[in-house]
Scaffold this motif. Structure first.
Motif, PDB file in Angstrom:
ATOM      1  N   UNK A   1       0.838  -1.195   0.000  1.00  0.00           N
ATOM      2  CA  UNK A   1       0.000   0.000   0.000  1.00  0.00           C
ATOM      3  C   UNK A   1       0.875   1.249   0.000  1.00  0.00           C
ATOM      4  N   UNK A   2       0.582   2.143  -0.931  1.00  0.00           N
ATOM      5  CA  UNK A   2       1.278   3.420  -0.990  1.00  0.00           C
ATOM      6  C   UNK A   2       0.271   4.519  -0.684  1.00  0.00           C
ATOM      7  N   UNK A   3       0.516   5.342   0.324  1.00  0.00           N
ATOM      8  CA  UNK A   3      -0.438   6.389   0.683  1.00  0.00           C
ATOM      9  C   UNK A   3      -0.715   7.324  -0.490  1.00  0.00           C
ATOM     10  N   UNK A   4      -1.989   7.694  -0.629  1.00  0.00           N
ATOM     11  CA  UNK A   4      -2.382   8.640  -1.662  1.00  0.00           C
ATOM     12  C   UNK A   4      -2.607   8.032  -3.026  1.00  0.00           C
ATOM     13  N   UNK A   5      -2.673   6.703  -3.134  1.00  0.00           N
ATOM     14  CA  UNK A   5      -2.864   6.046  -4.427  1.00  0.00           C
ATOM     15  C   UNK A   5      -3.975   5.012  -4.339  1.00  0.00           C
ATOM     16  N   UNK A   6      -4.793   4.941  -5.397  1.00  0.00           N
ATOM     17  CA  UNK A   6      -5.767   3.865  -5.524  1.00  0.00           C
ATOM     18  C   UNK A   6      -5.039   2.663  -6.126  1.00  0.00           C
ATOM     19  N   UNK A   7      -5.111   1.521  -5.457  1.00  0.00           N
ATOM     20  CA  UNK A   7      -4.393   0.334  -5.904  1.00  0.00           C
ATOM     21  C   UNK A   7      -5.344  -0.846  -6.042  1.00  0.00           C
ATOM     22  N   UNK A   8      -5.185  -1.561  -7.169  1.00  0.00           N
ATOM     23  CA  UNK A   8      -6.031  -2.713  -7.472  1.00  0.00           C
ATOM     24  C   UNK A   8      -5.370  -3.971  -6.927  1.00  0.00           C
TER      25      UNK A   8
ATOM     26  N   UNK B   1      -5.537   4.619   0.894  1.00  0.00           N
ATOM     27  CA  UNK B   1      -5.297   5.100   2.253  1.00  0.00           C
ATOM     28  C   UNK B   1      -4.596   6.440   2.182  1.00  0.00           C
ATOM     29  N   UNK B   2      -4.984   7.340   3.078  1.00  0.00           N
ATOM     30  CA  UNK B   2      -4.369   8.661   3.092  1.00  0.00           C
ATOM     31  C   UNK B   2      -2.971   8.620   3.683  1.00  0.00           C
ATOM     32  N   UNK B   3      -2.782   7.809   4.707  1.00  0.00           N
ATOM     33  CA  UNK B   3      -1.483   7.732   5.377  1.00  0.00           C
ATOM     34  C   UNK B   3      -1.300   6.345   5.954  1.00  0.00           C
ATOM     35  N   UNK B   4      -0.032   5.968   6.171  1.00  0.00           N
ATOM     36  CA  UNK B   4       0.307   4.659   6.711  1.00  0.00           C
ATOM     37  C   UNK B   4       1.296   4.844   7.840  1.00  0.00           C
ATOM     38  N   UNK B   5       0.935   4.408   9.038  1.00  0.00           N
ATOM     39  CA  UNK B   5       1.812   4.507  10.190  1.00  0.00           C
ATOM     40  C   UNK B   5       2.885   3.433  10.101  1.00  0.00           C
TER      41      UNK B   5
ATOM     42  N   UNK C   1      -4.650   4.987   7.822  1.00  0.00           N
ATOM     43  CA  UNK C   1      -5.421   6.146   8.220  1.00  0.00           C
ATOM     44  C   UNK C   1      -6.151   6.696   7.002  1.00  0.00           C
ATOM     45  N   UNK C   2      -7.452   6.961   7.159  1.00  0.00           N
ATOM     46  CA  UNK C   2      -8.252   7.445   6.042  1.00  0.00           C
ATOM     47  C   UNK C   2      -8.407   6.371   4.978  1.00  0.00           C
ATOM     48  N   UNK C   3      -9.097   5.276   5.296  1.00  0.00           N
ATOM     49  CA  UNK C   3      -9.164   4.088   4.442  1.00  0.00           C
ATOM     50  C   UNK C   3     -10.401   4.145   3.543  1.00  0.00           C
ATOM     51  N   UNK C   4     -10.211   3.747   2.283  1.00  0.00           N
ATOM     52  CA  UNK C   4     -11.318   3.590   1.330  1.00  0.00           C
ATOM     53  C   UNK C   4     -11.137   2.261   0.614  1.00  0.00           C
ATOM     54  N   UNK C   5     -12.178   1.418   0.597  1.00  0.00           N
ATOM     55  CA  UNK C   5     -12.118   0.114  -0.068  1.00  0.00           C
ATOM     56  C   UNK C   5     -13.365  -0.062  -0.923  1.00  0.00           C
TER      57      UNK C   5
END
Length: 361
Positions: free
Chosen positions: A144-151, A160-164, A171-175
């Motif tokens: 997962x790379x923050x700020x990118x839609x990935x298939x 995801x907006x950010x990854x700890x 953080x800020x997850x969309x699926x």
């Protein structure tokens, strides 16, 4: 012994140089392909080294015979160019003696090729396929790379907006997922959450993405009505434990004893391919001896192009036989052995002809 050490050193040094160049080119090409997949988010970057390591035996089983073949051509060609072979023959070293000296390092190379083809290559191919299959079926934080839609396949897209980095939390997850209802009706499920983390069910071994403080929408194409669900905690299944993988039953990934026990046409084709690679080293050695004989006026590389064409024809016929046996178009009882026998006969004829003409030129 002095002659043996000298000729062996020349052949092996040239072989090592050729093998290094070929390995660098082939592994570089494969690494670029994997790196492109990693850049697109299909596989995590941290497994690239593992994938290349498991590919190494498969590369070596094809590179080593060719490198040894070219090593004899170039090393002995240089000795012919410097008239050193002429001096050796004049001092009583027979052409047969030169052949036996070349067969000794060929035995070492054949053992290495056999180790790769019979054991290391299928084991490495199986491990690579299992790793890639696992990555295709799992939503892994490593890709997962923050700020990118990935298939991630199976109709699943994540953002995801950010990854700890420390807690490995999203953080800020969309699926977005494409699913089917119990009656077979397709639907699109969109889930949004403030954060999420990965966990594994200890009882079932299944992996879940646990989301918190979010909403879930189910939309059916053609309908203006959508289902809405607000949740405090929601778990999305990422993969199941012990998933069935039918593609791993391919003979390419089977062990050599398993191929002996199988008996099917694809298994016999794969078995004969593996068993034929070590003898191929000795046949190429026999072919290389007369081809290495060059006139000083011709140059060191005079017969390099014909030799490569001969090798390509040999390997192409073996690959064609592999496919024909697997399809049942060629009897497995004959297999690839007529091809090996034909090139062995060519090597013997070329060697006898060179000896009649005089190996010293």
């Amino acid at each position: 012994m002095i002659i043996f050490r000298y000729l062996t050193r020349e052949i092996l040094q040239t072989m090592a140089a050729v093998a290094g160049v070929l390995l660098l080119v082939i592994m570089g090409s494969r690494f670029i392909r994997y790196f492109s997949n990693a850049a697109e988010g299909e596989i995590p970057v941290d497994i690239l080294g593992t994938l290349m390591l498991f590919h190494l035996p498969g590369f070596l089983e094809l590179i080593l015979p060719l490198a040894f073949f070219l090593g004899i051509l170039l090393a002995l060609g240089q000795l012919y160019l410097n008239s050193e072979i002429t001096v050796l023959v004049a001092c009583g070293t027979s052409p047969n003696r030169l052949l036996w000296v070349s067969l000794l390092p060929a035995t070492v190379v054949a053992i290495l090729v056999g180790l790769c083809s019979l054991w290391l290559t299928p084991a490495g191919a199986l491990q690579n396929e299992m790793i890639l299959d696992e990555q295709r079926s799992q939503l892994d934080f490593g890709v997962l790379a923050p700020g990118r839609f990935q298939n991630f396949g199976d109709g699943r897209v994540a953002y995801t907006e950010a990854l700890s980095e420390q807690e490995r939390r999203l953080e800020g997850v969309f699926i977005s997922e494409r699913q089917r209802r119990d009656d077979g009706t397709p639907q699109t499920v969109v889930t949004r959450a403030a954060e999420g983390y990965q966990t594994i069910d200890e009882e079932t071994g299944s992996r879940f993405l646990v989301l918190s403080d979010g909403e879930r929408y189910s939309v059916e194409p053609g309908r203006a009505v959508a289902e809405h669900l607000s949740f405090g905690t929601y778990a999305v299944r990422l993969s199941r434990a012990a998933a069935e993988r039918d593609d791993l039953d391919d003979p390419e990934y089977a062990t050599t004893p398993a191929l002996f026990a199988d008996g099917s046409a694809p298994a016999m084709a794969q078995l004969q391919w593996r068993l034929g690679l070590p003898p191929m080293v000795f046949i190429l050695t026999l072919l290389a001896m007369p081809l290495s004989r060059v006139n000083p006026r011709q140059g060191r590389f005079a017969k390099l192009l014909p030799a490569i064409f001969l090798y390509v024809a040999y390997l192409s016929l073996l690959l064609a036989a592999l496919d024909a046996i697997a399809r049942g178009a060629w009897p497995a009882t004959l297999g690839m052995w007529p091809i090996h026998a034909a090139f062995l006969a060519i090597g013997l004829l070329m060697t006898l002809r060179a000896q009649r003409k005089g190996m010293s030129g």
